[in-house]
Design an enzyme around this catalytic site. Structure first.
Site, PDB file in Angstrom:
ATOM      1  N   ASP A  18      -8.164  -4.613  -0.544  1.00 18.30           N
ATOM      2  CA  ASP A  18      -8.468  -4.880  -1.664  1.00 18.30           C
ATOM      3  C   ASP A  18      -8.374  -6.469  -2.089  1.00 18.30           C
ATOM      4  OD1 ASP A  18      -9.294  -2.141  -2.360  1.00 18.30           O
ATOM      5  OD2 ASP A  18      -7.057  -1.827  -2.281  1.00 18.30           O
TER       6      ASP A  18
ATOM      7  N   HIS B 232       0.755  -1.275  -0.064  1.00 18.10           N
ATOM      8  CA  HIS B 232      -0.138  -0.075  -0.180  1.00 18.10           C
ATOM      9  C   HIS B 232       0.992   1.260   0.054  1.00 18.10           C
ATOM     10  CE1 HIS B 232      -2.967   2.844   1.424  1.00 18.10           C
ATOM     11  NE2 HIS B 232      -3.829   2.022   0.916  1.00 18.10           N
TER      12      HIS B 232
END
Length: 450
Positions: free
Chosen positions: A385, A328
Site C-alpha cells: 500500500d 503488515h
C-alpha cells in the site's frame, strides 16, 4: 494426535512443547486441570500443522476462543499460501514476483480459478470469453442515476454489484458447475466496467462502453479516462502498471473480505450477492483503505524536512500518530509485493515525467524505516500500500476510487474461493460460536413493578 490439557483457571499461562515423532501437547500451568483432550493433527502442503477441533464441543462440551481468528483455520484451500515470517506469497504455488514479472492479470485469473497456468490456446479462449462479457445490461445504467452524484464510489459499487443478480438469472444455480463458471466469467469481466462507471458518474461524464480489442487493464483505463469526443490511446507503461496492481491484489488468502465472501456463500447466497458482501467488507478502512491513508500521511508530512519530527511522533508511545504503509498483520518480515510496486512506481513516474514531492517524502521514509533500529527491530518494512497509492495518484485516479480498484483486483480471488467452497462435498453453513458474558436467565418483571 494432539493432546490438550483442560484447565478451569481464567489466568493460565499456556506453553507449547513439541517433540519429534511424538504428539504435540499443550500444557496449562493453571489450577484444577480436569481433562485431557486428544485431536488429530492435519498437515497442509506447507505451513504449520493444524489441530482438528471439530469434535471439541460435541464430545467435550467446550469451545475454543480466538478473537480475530489469529490461530484458527476456517477452511481448507488450495488457492493461496502466505508465509508471513519468510515474506512469501504464492498463487497456486507460483511466487507472486514471478507472476507480476512474467504473467498478465488474466493469465493469473486463469491460474487462480483453475489451479494451473493456461496453455496459449486456453489463455486465448479465456481472454475471448472475458472480453465478450464486459458489457452490462443497459438498465444497469439507470441504477447509477439513483445515487447522489457525491456518493462514495464504494457505496455505488456495493449496490450495483449485488444488483447484477437481478439481470443474470441464467447462471444462479450454485449447484450447477457450469453456472458457477459462467458467473465467475461475468463478475471478472464486468467489474472494471462497473468501477469505471462509478467514476464517470461521480464526475458527470458519459459512460464509456468497453472496447474488446484492448487488454483487460487497457480497456479499464480507456473506460476511466476516455471521452466520446476525443481519441484515447492507452499508455503501455501505465497499462502494465495497472496490470501489476491487479495481479498483486488478486488474492491474499483468508483475509476479512474473502472470509466474508465464503461466509455469505456458505448460506447458499448467489455469487453476485457474495461478491457484494466482499466489497462491503473491503470498504472498511482497516482493510481496503490503507493506500488512501498513506497518501493522507504523506500530504500531512508535506516535505522531507518535516520527516524527523513526524518520526519522533510515531516513536512516542503517548502519541497516536502512526506510520501508514509500513508493517503488515500477516507479514512479519517484509511484504513481497512491495519491491515490485516500488519498481513500478518509479517506472510510471519517470514515464509520465512527474516530479511528485510525495515520492521524495516516501523514499526518505523508506530509507529511515530500513535503517532506523526502532523500525528494523519491529520489522516495520514498507508494504504494497505504501507505493500503490502513489501510482494510482500519478495515473490520475482520485483517492476515493482507490478501494474500488482494490475490489476490482480482488474479485477473481473472491470468486475463486467461492467456487472452491461451493464445490466441496461436505460444505456447511458458517456458524461461529461465542463466549457469552451477558446476564444469566432471570425472571421478567412487569412494567409497573420495575
Amino acid at each position: 494426535m494432539a493432546q490438550i490439557s483442560r484447565s478451569r483457571s481464567k489466568a493460565s499461562n499456556s506453553k507449547k512443547t513439541t517433540t519429534e515423532g511424538k504428539p504435540k501437547v499443550v500444557k496449562s500451568n493453571g489450577k484444577l486441570p480436569t481433562k485431557t483432550f486428544e485431536f488429530p493433527l492435519m498437515k497442509g502442503t506447507v505451513g504449520p500443522d493444524v489441530v482438528d477441533v471439530r469434535t471439541l464441543y460435541k464430545e467435550h462440551g467446550v469451545f475454543t476462543y480466538d478473537p480475530g481468528f489469529m490461530s484458527t483455520a476456517s477452511c481448507q484451500s488450495a488457492i493461496t499460501y502466505i508465509d508471513g515470517d519468510a515474506g512469501e506469497l504464492l498463487y497456486r504455488g507460483y511466487d507472486i514476483a514471478d507472476l507480476a514479472a512474467n504473467a498478465s492479470f488474466l493469465e493469473s485469473c486463469y491460474l487462480l480459478l483453475y489451479g494451473e497456468l493456461p496453455q496459449l490456446s486456453e489463455l486465448e479462449n479465456f481472454e475471448n470469453i472475458v472480453n465478450h462479457h464486459t458489457m452490462v445490461h443497459e438498465q444497469v445504467h439507470t441504477f447509477y442515476h439513483g445515487f447522489r452524484p457525491d456518493a462514495h464510489p464504494m457505496a455505488i459499487l456495493c449496490g450495483v454489484t449485488g444488483a447484477l443478480a437481478s439481470f443474470y438469472h441464467d447462471s444462479l444455480d450454485i449447484n450447477n458447475p457450469r453456472h458457477r463458471e459462467v458467473s465467475a466469467f461475468r463478475i471478472i469481466a464486468k467489474m472494471p466496467t462497473l468501477v469505471a462507471m462509478a467514476y464517470k458518474y461521480s464526475i458527470g461524464q458519459p459512460f464509456m462502453y468497453p472496447d474488446n480489442a484492448l487488454s483487460y487493464p487497457g480497456n479499464f483505463l480507456r473506460m476511466m479516462f476516455a471521452v466520446p469526443t476525443e481519441d484515447y490511446e492507452v499508455n503501455p507503461i501505465v497499462e502494465r502498471a495497472m496490470d501489476r496492481i491487479f495481479i498483486l491484489h488478486a488474492d491474499h488468502e483468508q483475509n476479512a473480505s474473502t472470509s466474508t465472501v465464503r461466509l455469505a456463500g456458505s448460506s447458499g447466497a448467489n455469487p453476485f450477492a457474495c461478491i457484494a458482501a466482499g466489497v462491503a467488507s473491503l470498504w472498511g478502512p482497516a482493510h481496503g483503505g490503507a493506500n488512501e491513508a498513506v497518501l493522507e500521511m504523506l500530504a500531512e508530512i508535506g516535505t522531507v524536512e518535516n520527516i524527523p519530527a513526524y518520526i519522533e511522533q510515531v516513536k512516542d508511545k503517548l502519541n497516536p500518530t502512526r506510520l501508514m504503509g509500513f508493517g503488515h498483520r500477516v507479514y512479519k518480515n517484509f511484504d513481497p509485493r512491495a519491491q515490485i510496486m516500488r519498481e513500478t512506481c518509479h517506472e510510471v513516474l519517470n514515464d509520465l515525467g512527474i516530479n511528485d514531492p510525495m515520492l521524495e517524502v516516501a523514499m526518505e521514509l523508506e530509507r529511515i524505516a530500513l535503517s532506523d533500529p526502532y523500525f528494523v527491530e519491529r520489522k516495520l518494512y514498507p508494504n504494497v500500500d505504501f507505493y500503490s497509492g502513489i501510482i494510482l495518484r500519478a495515473i490520475g485516479i482520485p483517492t476515493n476510487m482507490f478501494t474500488c480498484i482494490f475490489a476490482l483486483s480482488r474479485t477473481v480471488g473472491w470468486i475463486s474461493h467461492w467456487m472452491e467452497m461451493i464445490g466441496e462435498e461436505q460444505q456447511k453453513i458458517g456458524r461461529p460460536r461465542q463466549l457469552y458474558t451477558g446476564a444469566k436467565r432471570r425472571a421478567f418483571t412487569p412494567l409497573g413493578k420495575r
